[in-house]
Write a protein that holds these residues in place. Structure first.
Motif, PDB file in Angstrom:
ATOM      1  N   LYS A  63       0.830  -1.201   0.000  1.00  0.00           N
ATOM      2  CA  LYS A  63       0.000   0.000   0.000  1.00  0.00           C
ATOM      3  C   LYS A  63       0.871   1.262   0.000  1.00  0.00           C
ATOM      4  N   LYS A  99      -6.484   7.479   5.589  1.00  0.00           N
ATOM      5  CA  LYS A  99      -7.153   6.177   5.694  1.00  0.00           C
ATOM      6  C   LYS A  99      -6.122   5.061   5.921  1.00  0.00           C
ATOM      7  N   LYS A 102      -4.744   5.223   9.510  1.00  0.00           N
ATOM      8  CA  LYS A 102      -5.726   4.707  10.470  1.00  0.00           C
ATOM      9  C   LYS A 102      -5.789   3.180  10.412  1.00  0.00           C
ATOM     10  N   GLU A 103      -5.783   2.653   9.209  1.00  0.00           N
ATOM     11  CA  GLU A 103      -5.832   1.191   9.031  1.00  0.00           C
ATOM     12  C   GLU A 103      -4.591   0.538   9.636  1.00  0.00           C
ATOM     13  N   ARG A 104      -3.449   1.155   9.382  1.00  0.00           N
ATOM     14  CA  ARG A 104      -2.203   0.608   9.929  1.00  0.00           C
ATOM     15  C   ARG A 104      -2.230   0.629  11.455  1.00  0.00           C
ATOM     16  N   LYS A 106      -4.866   0.601  13.350  1.00  0.00           N
ATOM     17  CA  LYS A 106      -5.859  -0.388  13.764  1.00  0.00           C
ATOM     18  C   LYS A 106      -5.249  -1.794  13.778  1.00  0.00           C
ATOM     19  N   VAL A 107      -4.512  -2.126  12.725  1.00  0.00           N
ATOM     20  CA  VAL A 107      -3.877  -3.445  12.646  1.00  0.00           C
ATOM     21  C   VAL A 107      -2.834  -3.613  13.749  1.00  0.00           C
TER      22      VAL A 107
END
Length: 170
Positions: A63, A99, A102-104, A106-107
């Protein structure tokens, strides 16, 4: 009177110091990090966590490369496209970047929770095994190796505990 003072002094010294010199608390230490890395169950947990971590890192690297390509394209088009379109593309890129972050995060948080749960379960399984060993050997106290400054190698029960855990946990 002088003899009586000496007698009382000697009696107090003997009374206070002799019993403590004969009594011995059995205190040992255990290297919990070593237990985790060298037991079959601990190795299994570490392997699962490592695979999960590598998988997530590969996704993030992919990504990041995609985002870098988009950023480079925007930079190349900077002088070619109108200012309005440039703002739109930059805004879209910033949203995508936000985005991604935030996803990173969260993971990472999910990974840390999973790691904590796995190790909590592992320690719940091994605690009764260690408690049984302690009661069988009449041990008064077990300290973590990290908290021990200096101790005799004879007081280290790590190897014995690893063998017992490997025998009891499959």
């Amino acid at each position: 009177m002088n003899i009586l003072k000496r007698f009382i002094t000697i009696f107090i010294v003997l009374f206070l110091f002799v019993p403590s010199s004969y009594g011995e608390d059995k205190i040992v230490y255990l290297d919990l990090d070593n237990v985790v890395t060298n037991t079959n169950a601990g190795k299994s947990i570490l392997d699962q966590l490592e695979k999960s971590k590598k998988s997530a890192l590969l996704r993030f690297e992919k990504k990041e490369k995609e985002l870098k390509i988009i950023e480079d394209e925007i930079k190349k088009q900077k002088n070619i496209i109108s200012e309005e379109e440039l703002r739109k593309k930059l805004l879209e890129f910033k949203k995508e970047l936000s985005k991604f972050r935030k996803e990173r995060q969260k993971v990472i948080n999910e990974f840390n929770k999973k790691k904590k749960v796995e190790f909590d379960q592992f320690f719940k399984k091994i605690t009764p095994i260690i408690q049984k060993y302690v009661s069988e050997k009449n041990i008064d106290m077990v300290l973590d190796r990290k908290k021990v400054f200096v101790a005799s190698k004879k007081k280290d029960i790590t190897k014995e505990i690893i063998d017992i855990i490997n025998a009891n946990l499959k």
